[in-house]
Design a protein around this motif. Sequence first.
Motif, PDB file in Angstrom:
ATOM      1  N   LEU A  13       0.838  -1.225   0.000  1.00 24.69           N
ATOM      2  CA  LEU A  13       0.000   0.000   0.000  1.00 24.69           C
ATOM      3  C   LEU A  13       0.862   1.259   0.000  1.00 24.69           C
ATOM      4  CD1 LEU A  13      -2.646  -1.245   2.565  1.00 24.69           C
ATOM      5  CD2 LEU A  13      -3.120  -0.593   0.202  1.00 24.69           C
ATOM      6  N   ILE A  16       2.295   1.680  -3.561  1.00 18.77           N
ATOM      7  CA  ILE A  16       1.441   2.304  -4.580  1.00 18.77           C
ATOM      8  C   ILE A  16       1.112   3.755  -4.228  1.00 18.77           C
ATOM      9  CG2 ILE A  16       0.420   0.103  -5.347  1.00 18.77           C
ATOM     10  CD1 ILE A  16      -2.163   1.091  -3.838  1.00 18.77           C
ATOM     11  N   SER A  44      -3.311  -5.957  -8.221  1.00 19.19           N
ATOM     12  CA  SER A  44      -4.695  -5.573  -7.889  1.00 19.19           C
ATOM     13  C   SER A  44      -4.721  -4.221  -7.179  1.00 19.19           C
ATOM     14  CB  SER A  44      -5.336  -6.625  -6.985  1.00 19.19           C
ATOM     15  OG  SER A  44      -5.383  -7.857  -7.642  1.00 19.19           O
ATOM     16  N   LEU A  45      -3.779  -4.047  -6.260  1.00 15.79           N
ATOM     17  CA  LEU A  45      -3.730  -2.762  -5.554  1.00 15.79           C
ATOM     18  C   LEU A  45      -3.381  -1.620  -6.506  1.00 15.79           C
ATOM     19  CD1 LEU A  45      -2.002  -3.715  -2.185  1.00 15.79           C
ATOM     20  CD2 LEU A  45      -4.283  -2.746  -2.471  1.00 15.79           C
ATOM     21  N   ALA A  48      -6.358  -0.578  -8.238  1.00 16.10           N
ATOM     22  CA  ALA A  48      -7.293   0.159  -7.383  1.00 16.10           C
ATOM     23  C   ALA A  48      -6.919   1.628  -7.259  1.00 16.10           C
ATOM     24  CB  ALA A  48      -7.345  -0.481  -5.998  1.00 16.10           C
ATOM     25  N   ILE A  50      -6.518   5.201  -8.600  1.00 16.53           N
ATOM     26  CA  ILE A  50      -7.115   6.001  -9.678  1.00 16.53           C
ATOM     27  C   ILE A  50      -6.019   6.827 -10.331  1.00 16.53           C
ATOM     28  CG2 ILE A  50      -8.974   7.602 -10.279  1.00 16.53           C
ATOM     29  CD1 ILE A  50     -10.013   7.088  -7.393  1.00 16.53           C
ATOM     30  N   TYR A  57      -5.427   2.945 -18.579  1.00 15.84           N
ATOM     31  CA  TYR A  57      -6.764   2.445 -18.907  1.00 15.84           C
ATOM     32  C   TYR A  57      -6.937   2.154 -20.394  1.00 15.84           C
ATOM     33  CZ  TYR A  57      -7.659   3.856 -14.172  1.00 15.84           C
ATOM     34  OH  TYR A  57      -7.604   3.975 -12.815  1.00 15.84           O
ATOM     35  N   LEU A  66     -16.020  10.922 -19.569  1.00 19.22           N
ATOM     36  CA  LEU A  66     -16.496  11.012 -18.196  1.00 19.22           C
ATOM     37  C   LEU A  66     -16.400  12.469 -17.739  1.00 19.22           C
ATOM     38  CD1 LEU A  66     -14.741   7.866 -16.779  1.00 19.22           C
ATOM     39  CD2 LEU A  66     -17.170   8.129 -17.274  1.00 19.22           C
ATOM     40  N   GLU A  68     -16.977  13.897 -15.021  1.00 20.60           N
ATOM     41  CA  GLU A  68     -16.389  14.142 -13.703  1.00 20.60           C
ATOM     42  C   GLU A  68     -14.864  14.145 -13.774  1.00 20.60           C
ATOM     43  OE1 GLU A  68     -19.908  11.291 -12.526  1.00 20.60           O
ATOM     44  OE2 GLU A  68     -18.330  11.165 -14.013  1.00 20.60           O
TER      45      GLU A  68
ATOM     46  N   LYS B  23     -16.150  15.078  -7.544  1.00 26.28           N
ATOM     47  CA  LYS B  23     -16.071  13.617  -7.360  1.00 26.28           C
ATOM     48  C   LYS B  23     -16.639  13.214  -6.013  1.00 26.28           C
ATOM     49  CE  LYS B  23     -14.721  10.750  -9.294  1.00 26.28           C
ATOM     50  NZ  LYS B  23     -15.637   9.896 -10.084  1.00 26.28           N
ATOM     51  N   LYS B  98     -11.919   1.763 -15.348  1.00 27.27           N
ATOM     52  CA  LYS B  98     -12.057   3.093 -14.773  1.00 27.27           C
ATOM     53  C   LYS B  98     -13.462   3.315 -14.223  1.00 27.27           C
ATOM     54  CE  LYS B  98     -10.919   7.813 -16.133  1.00 27.27           C
ATOM     55  NZ  LYS B  98     -10.523   8.613 -17.300  1.00 27.27           N
ATOM     56  N   GLN B  99     -14.411   2.867 -14.998  1.00 26.97           N
ATOM     57  CA  GLN B  99     -15.800   3.054 -14.558  1.00 26.97           C
ATOM     58  C   GLN B  99     -16.087   2.229 -13.312  1.00 26.97           C
ATOM     59  OE1 GLN B  99     -18.547   2.353 -17.814  1.00 26.97           O
ATOM     60  NE2 GLN B  99     -19.144   4.515 -17.595  1.00 26.97           N
ATOM     61  N   LEU B 101     -14.002   1.318 -11.142  1.00 30.95           N
ATOM     62  CA  LEU B 101     -13.299   1.948 -10.030  1.00 30.95           C
ATOM     63  C   LEU B 101     -14.058   3.170  -9.516  1.00 30.95           C
ATOM     64  CD1 LEU B 101     -10.727   1.352  -8.537  1.00 30.95           C
ATOM     65  CD2 LEU B 101      -9.526   2.897 -10.084  1.00 30.95           C
ATOM     66  N   LEU B 102     -14.560   3.960 -10.457  1.00 32.30           N
ATOM     67  CA  LEU B 102     -15.313   5.145 -10.055  1.00 32.30           C
ATOM     68  C   LEU B 102     -16.573   4.754  -9.283  1.00 32.30           C
ATOM     69  CD1 LEU B 102     -14.972   7.320 -13.278  1.00 32.30           C
ATOM     70  CD2 LEU B 102     -14.028   7.835 -11.023  1.00 32.30           C
ATOM     71  N   ILE B 105     -15.491   3.729  -5.845  1.00 34.61           N
ATOM     72  CA  ILE B 105     -15.126   4.879  -5.001  1.00 34.61           C
ATOM     73  C   ILE B 105     -16.358   5.504  -4.364  1.00 34.61           C
ATOM     74  CG2 ILE B 105     -14.358   7.288  -5.203  1.00 34.61           C
ATOM     75  CD1 ILE B 105     -12.123   6.218  -7.042  1.00 34.61           C
ATOM     76  N   VAL B 116      -8.604   9.094  -1.061  1.00 31.17           N
ATOM     77  CA  VAL B 116      -8.211   8.461  -2.323  1.00 31.17           C
ATOM     78  C   VAL B 116      -8.046   9.506  -3.423  1.00 31.17           C
ATOM     79  CG1 VAL B 116      -8.975   6.881  -4.136  1.00 31.17           C
ATOM     80  CG2 VAL B 116      -9.256   6.243  -1.744  1.00 31.17           C
ATOM     81  N   LEU B 117      -9.010  10.428  -3.475  1.00 33.64           N
ATOM     82  CA  LEU B 117      -8.962  11.440  -4.537  1.00 33.64           C
ATOM     83  C   LEU B 117      -7.756  12.354  -4.382  1.00 33.64           C
ATOM     84  CD1 LEU B 117     -12.743  12.344  -4.693  1.00 33.64           C
ATOM     85  CD2 LEU B 117     -11.441  11.139  -6.444  1.00 33.64           C
ATOM     86  N   ARG B 148      -8.104   1.436   0.036  1.00 30.28           N
ATOM     87  CA  ARG B 148      -7.405   0.716  -1.041  1.00 30.28           C
ATOM     88  C   ARG B 148      -7.802  -0.767  -1.054  1.00 30.28           C
ATOM     89  NH1 ARG B 148      -5.524   4.539  -4.330  1.00 30.28           N
ATOM     90  NH2 ARG B 148      -3.815   5.782  -3.510  1.00 30.28           N
ATOM     91  N   LEU B 151     -11.282  -1.164  -2.342  1.00 28.90           N
ATOM     92  CA  LEU B 151     -11.344  -0.981  -3.800  1.00 28.90           C
ATOM     93  C   LEU B 151     -10.752  -2.201  -4.503  1.00 28.90           C
ATOM     94  CD1 LEU B 151     -10.287   2.781  -4.136  1.00 28.90           C
ATOM     95  CD2 LEU B 151     -12.574   1.819  -4.480  1.00 28.90           C
ATOM     96  N   LYS B 152      -9.675  -2.665  -3.983  1.00 31.47           N
ATOM     97  CA  LYS B 152      -9.025  -3.836  -4.603  1.00 31.47           C
ATOM     98  C   LYS B 152      -9.967  -5.038  -4.591  1.00 31.47           C
ATOM     99  CE  LYS B 152      -6.777  -6.792  -2.412  1.00 31.47           C
ATOM    100  NZ  LYS B 152      -5.896  -7.483  -1.431  1.00 31.47           N
TER     101      LYS B 152
END
Lengths: 285, 163
Positions: A13, A16, A44-45, A48, A50, A57, A66, A68, B23, B98-99, B101-102, B105, B116-117, B148, B151-152
């Motif tokens: 953790l 990352i 995986s982490l 996770a 962003i 991606y 998107l 946002e 967000k 991405k989606q 994940l969003l 979140i 996170v943001l 994290r 999310l994972k």
Amino acid sequence: MSINKTNYENYFLLYIDQELSASEQAAVENFVQENPEYANELASLKKAKIAPDTILYSNKAFLYRLPEMEASLSQDFKNKLYKQSSTILQTNFNYTIKAALLSMAALFIVFLGYQFNQVGSTASLTSPSSIMAKANEITEPNANHSSEKLDQPIIVQAKNEFKHPKNNFNQTNEAVYQSVNINPIATNETPVLINNDVTTVVENAPQNQNNISSINETTSAQNEIAAREPLAEAPSTTEVKGYKVVDTDEADRTIYIANFEIDGASFRGLSRKFNALFKRNKLEK
Amino acid sequence: MRDIEFNNCVDEHADGVYRFILKNIGHVEDAQDIVQTAFEKLWVNRNKVEPLKAKSYLFTVAYHQMIDHIRKEKKATITDSYEEASAKATYQKDPELKQILLAAINELNPTQKSLVLLKDYEGYSYQEIGEIMNLSESQVKVYLHRARIFLKEKLVHLEKVAN
């Protein structure tokens, strides 16, 4: 502190989150290489996390619009946020201020013009007393030496007439009459000097006891009264001493507005007529 | 801080602050209001804030404004948006990471979401995040790590479902 199977997750953790030092990062990478079963865990982490601005991606990420993620403020909105600490001096006045300033400037110019006119008139015309002084300078020698000036012969003539014997009333009268008749013509040309002469004659008369009234009256064209009284010898040695202040009221009536000259007499006449009109209206009412 | 520096802040940080707030709360107008308030406060305190600290100041103010806003509104938009997003994600044959994940979140609590943001979008360190969110560094670390892991697991779960 080394990475082991109990604390690997914490290191992953931190890894990352990029909170590890370079050596610790290397240690984590070594641990994953040595223990491949944890590679998926780290992957995986990583997933996770962003990372909107990276190309993790793949190409599809760019197809998804998107709002946002790509949120950005419009320039209009940013403009609202801009500030200025000091207010800039307004250089463009509005119409009313311009008009006011212009009118003030115009008034000032008129005032200046009036002031200059005043100074100029006093300088060129000078005061009545100074005129008198000048007149004395001019007339005194003339009177004494009987020069050939236009006005002088009239006086001389009059004096000569006064010298005539007492008995010749008619002649003297005629002569005086002539002089009086001539006088108005001369006065039109040089009123100041003529007046002075007349007054001097009047003033000097008492010294010789020579009919003050007669001369006065002759000048006022009353021949008959003058004829009754004996005409004394005209003063042969009349000396011009003093002068009275010339009546300059007429000149003062002129009104100056900047460079414009208005005849005061006619203006007064107009105003009188105007007043009379209103008076009449009042009476009629 | 002078005018130019403040306007540079607007250019450089307005998007970031706006994105961070948007967000979190998912409402355009409210997010814009919060951004505006943050910049107003920065302007008022421009003589106290150093230009280098302006970004962190903006995020701090915006974050606290956002917390106040969430408390006032008490909106249920987080779960709503999660359900919509997760529904989409579930029914898509090839859901975009991405989606997903969003969507995930949005399931986090507001603090974790902000953590996170701030970490992933803005790249702040634990210490900086702690300053912005008024948390200790260890709190940031613990809360962020929980987020994290959540999310994972969410991603792993969705991948399993997709497969």
